[in-house]
Write a protein that holds these residues in place. Structure first.
Motif, mmCIF file in Angstrom:
data_model
loop_
_atom_site.group_PDB
_atom_site.id
_atom_site.type_symbol
_atom_site.label_atom_id
_atom_site.label_comp_id
_atom_site.label_asym_id
_atom_site.label_seq_id
_atom_site.Cartn_x
_atom_site.Cartn_y
_atom_site.Cartn_z
ATOM 1 N N GLY A 49 0.844 -1.196 0.000
ATOM 2 C CA GLY A 49 0.000 0.000 0.000
ATOM 3 C C GLY A 49 0.870 1.234 0.000
ATOM 4 O O GLY A 49 2.073 1.170 -0.265
ATOM 5 N N ARG A 50 0.237 2.347 0.301
ATOM 6 C CA ARG A 50 0.946 3.628 0.352
ATOM 7 C C ARG A 50 0.628 4.319 1.665
ATOM 8 O O ARG A 50 -0.481 4.201 2.192
ATOM 9 C CB ARG A 50 0.510 4.525 -0.806
ATOM 10 C CG ARG A 50 0.912 3.986 -2.171
ATOM 11 C CD ARG A 50 0.423 4.872 -3.288
ATOM 12 N NE ARG A 50 1.203 6.109 -3.290
ATOM 13 C CZ ARG A 50 0.785 7.237 -3.866
ATOM 14 N NH1 ARG A 50 -0.386 7.295 -4.482
ATOM 15 N NH2 ARG A 50 1.546 8.321 -3.838
ATOM 16 N N VAL A 51 1.600 5.053 2.181
ATOM 17 C CA VAL A 51 1.381 5.929 3.322
ATOM 18 C C VAL A 51 1.286 7.333 2.734
ATOM 19 O O VAL A 51 2.179 7.782 2.015
ATOM 20 C CB VAL A 51 2.528 5.838 4.349
ATOM 21 C CG1 VAL A 51 2.289 6.811 5.501
ATOM 22 C CG2 VAL A 51 2.672 4.405 4.864
ATOM 23 N N LEU A 52 0.166 7.987 3.028
ATOM 24 C CA LEU A 52 -0.126 9.288 2.415
ATOM 25 C C LEU A 52 -0.372 10.350 3.468
ATOM 26 O O LEU A 52 -0.915 10.082 4.540
ATOM 27 C CB LEU A 52 -1.364 9.166 1.519
ATOM 28 C CG LEU A 52 -1.277 8.098 0.421
ATOM 29 C CD1 LEU A 52 -2.640 7.854 -0.204
ATOM 30 C CD2 LEU A 52 -0.271 8.527 -0.626
ATOM 31 N N GLY A 56 -3.378 13.520 -0.166
ATOM 32 C CA GLY A 56 -2.902 12.399 -0.977
ATOM 33 C C GLY A 56 -1.435 12.457 -1.335
ATOM 34 O O GLY A 56 -0.971 11.713 -2.194
ATOM 35 N N LEU A 57 -0.668 13.343 -0.672
ATOM 36 C CA LEU A 57 0.763 13.438 -0.949
ATOM 37 C C LEU A 57 1.488 12.238 -0.344
ATOM 38 O O LEU A 57 1.169 11.811 0.768
ATOM 39 C CB LEU A 57 1.332 14.724 -0.355
ATOM 40 C CG LEU A 57 0.759 16.017 -0.922
ATOM 41 C CD1 LEU A 57 1.241 17.210 -0.106
ATOM 42 C CD2 LEU A 57 1.148 16.167 -2.374
ATOM 43 N N PRO A 58 2.470 11.682 -1.054
ATOM 44 C CA PRO A 58 3.176 10.515 -0.521
ATOM 45 C C PRO A 58 3.999 10.867 0.708
ATOM 46 O O PRO A 58 4.596 11.945 0.789
ATOM 47 C CB PRO A 58 4.074 10.072 -1.677
ATOM 48 C CG PRO A 58 4.210 11.250 -2.558
ATOM 49 C CD PRO A 58 2.964 12.070 -2.383
ATOM 50 N N CYS A 59 4.030 9.976 1.655
ATOM 51 C CA CYS A 59 4.855 10.121 2.848
ATOM 52 C C CYS A 59 6.143 9.338 2.581
ATOM 53 O O CYS A 59 6.162 8.114 2.636
ATOM 54 C CB CYS A 59 4.114 9.574 4.063
ATOM 55 S SG CYS A 59 4.921 9.961 5.608
ATOM 56 N N GLY A 102 5.622 6.802 -1.552
ATOM 57 C CA GLY A 102 4.953 6.440 -0.309
ATOM 58 C C GLY A 102 4.604 4.966 -0.217
ATOM 59 O O GLY A 102 3.888 4.559 0.695
ATOM 60 N N ARG A 103 5.127 4.131 -1.132
ATOM 61 C CA ARG A 103 4.780 2.703 -1.161
ATOM 62 C C ARG A 103 5.575 1.895 -0.141
ATOM 63 O O ARG A 103 6.753 2.152 0.083
ATOM 64 C CB ARG A 103 5.055 2.124 -2.548
ATOM 65 C CG ARG A 103 4.132 2.657 -3.624
ATOM 66 C CD ARG A 103 4.409 1.959 -4.950
ATOM 67 N NE ARG A 103 5.774 2.246 -5.384
ATOM 68 C CZ ARG A 103 6.090 2.964 -6.443
ATOM 69 N NH1 ARG A 103 5.142 3.450 -7.216
ATOM 70 N NH2 ARG A 103 7.342 3.187 -6.765
ATOM 71 N N TYR A 104 4.894 0.909 0.436
ATOM 72 C CA TYR A 104 5.527 -0.080 1.310
ATOM 73 C C TYR A 104 5.051 -1.463 0.878
ATOM 74 O O TYR A 104 4.051 -1.591 0.160
ATOM 75 C CB TYR A 104 5.180 0.174 2.787
ATOM 76 C CG TYR A 104 3.750 -0.142 3.133
ATOM 77 C CD1 TYR A 104 3.381 -1.419 3.569
ATOM 78 C CD2 TYR A 104 2.740 0.811 3.003
ATOM 79 C CE1 TYR A 104 2.058 -1.719 3.864
ATOM 80 C CE2 TYR A 104 1.426 0.529 3.301
ATOM 81 C CZ TYR A 104 1.091 -0.745 3.730
ATOM 82 O OH TYR A 104 -0.215 -1.048 4.019
ATOM 83 N N GLU A 105 5.761 -2.502 1.335
ATOM 84 C CA GLU A 105 5.380 -3.867 0.966
ATOM 85 C C GLU A 105 5.877 -4.843 2.025
ATOM 86 O O GLU A 105 6.996 -4.708 2.527
ATOM 87 C CB GLU A 105 5.982 -4.228 -0.393
ATOM 88 C CG GLU A 105 5.647 -5.629 -0.859
ATOM 89 C CD GLU A 105 6.176 -5.909 -2.259
ATOM 90 O OE1 GLU A 105 5.727 -5.224 -3.198
ATOM 91 O OE2 GLU A 105 7.032 -6.805 -2.389
ATOM 92 N N LEU A 124 2.253 -0.132 12.727
ATOM 93 C CA LEU A 124 2.730 1.058 13.410
ATOM 94 C C LEU A 124 3.456 1.896 12.375
ATOM 95 O O LEU A 124 4.260 1.356 11.614
ATOM 96 C CB LEU A 124 3.700 0.679 14.532
ATOM 97 C CG LEU A 124 4.267 1.853 15.320
ATOM 98 C CD1 LEU A 124 3.371 2.139 16.523
ATOM 99 C CD2 LEU A 124 5.673 1.531 15.780
ATOM 100 N N VAL A 125 3.162 3.193 12.325
ATOM 101 C CA VAL A 125 3.786 4.089 11.344
ATOM 102 C C VAL A 125 4.564 5.156 12.088
ATOM 103 O O VAL A 125 4.044 5.812 13.001
ATOM 104 C CB VAL A 125 2.734 4.753 10.424
ATOM 105 C CG1 VAL A 125 3.411 5.686 9.426
ATOM 106 C CG2 VAL A 125 1.896 3.711 9.714
ATOM 107 N N MET A 126 5.826 5.337 11.674
ATOM 108 C CA MET A 126 6.679 6.410 12.178
ATOM 109 C C MET A 126 7.084 7.237 10.968
ATOM 110 O O MET A 126 7.547 6.684 9.972
ATOM 111 C CB MET A 126 7.930 5.832 12.852
ATOM 112 C CG MET A 126 7.615 5.001 14.079
ATOM 113 S SD MET A 126 9.085 4.228 14.783
ATOM 114 C CE MET A 126 9.238 2.791 13.732
#
Length: 193
Positions: A49-52, A56-59, A102-105, A124-126
């Motif tokens: 997914g993406r963290v935004l 909607g800006l990428p983190c 901002g993508r993670y997997e 958990l998001v940092m």
């Protein structure tokens, strides 16, 4: 001096994480070590997914940690009464860093449910700009009865519960985007410890 305290950039997490904070293979929960074989139990899945940020800006360069039960709903931790029966080849914890979009997997197993909980993955998001890490829980489609009875998912108003259910990505995996801030109808619900 009265009034609200305005947070400064030095009060937030970040502004970046050093590269060694996340090692290659840290996003593979199916292995107890990078050179170990993957678990042979359960169904392997990819979770991405993406963290935004707001709008909607990428983190970029956020760290996402995931932890979950094995395919039978067990944790390899003494706090789990059945921990000795947990999959010895499954770590159940991982860490990923987001890219420029901002993508993670994560590579993991579809978790089993346990006690009164539906199958789920804790996240958990940092990230830079956050005052502290934020945590959420993702649930899976196809478990409508278990999801409806889950006490954590039940804490949310019914209209917000779908925000915590991943979607199938068409390749045997699941997608779960995390919106750190936005309208209530879109922002990912977060839980306090």
């Amino acid at each position: 001096m009265g009034g609200a305290v305005i947070p400064l950039s030095c009060h937030t997490i970040g502004p970046f994480f050093p590269h060694p904070f996340v090692q290659e293979g840290d996003n593979d929960l199916t292995r107890i070590a990078p050179d170990a074989p993957p678990s042979r139990r359960g169904s392997r899945i990819r979770l991405q997914g993406r963290v935004l940020r707001e709008g909607g800006l990428p983190c970029v360069n956020a760290v996402v940690e995931a932890w979950q039960a094995d395919a039978a709903g067990r944790f390899r931790h003494p706090a789990d009464p059945g921990w000795q029966e947990a999959d010895p080849e499954f770590l159940g914890w991982g860490r990923a860093v987001t890219d420029a979009e901002g993508r993670y997997e994560f590579h993991t197993l579809l978790p089993g449910g346990f006690l009164d909980r539906a199958p789920h993955v804790n996240l958990l998001v940092m990230a830079s700009g956050l005052m502290r890490p934020v945590s959420t829980t993702l649930f899976f489609p196809g478990f409508s009865e278990a999801n409806a009875a889950d006490p954590v998912l039940g804490l949310l108003p019914a209209a917000r519960r779908p925000l915590l259910v991943a979607t199938e990505d068409g390749s045997g995996g699941f997608r779960f985007d995390i919106l750190l801030r936005g309208p209530a109808s879109e922002e990912t619900p977060f839980f306090e410890d």
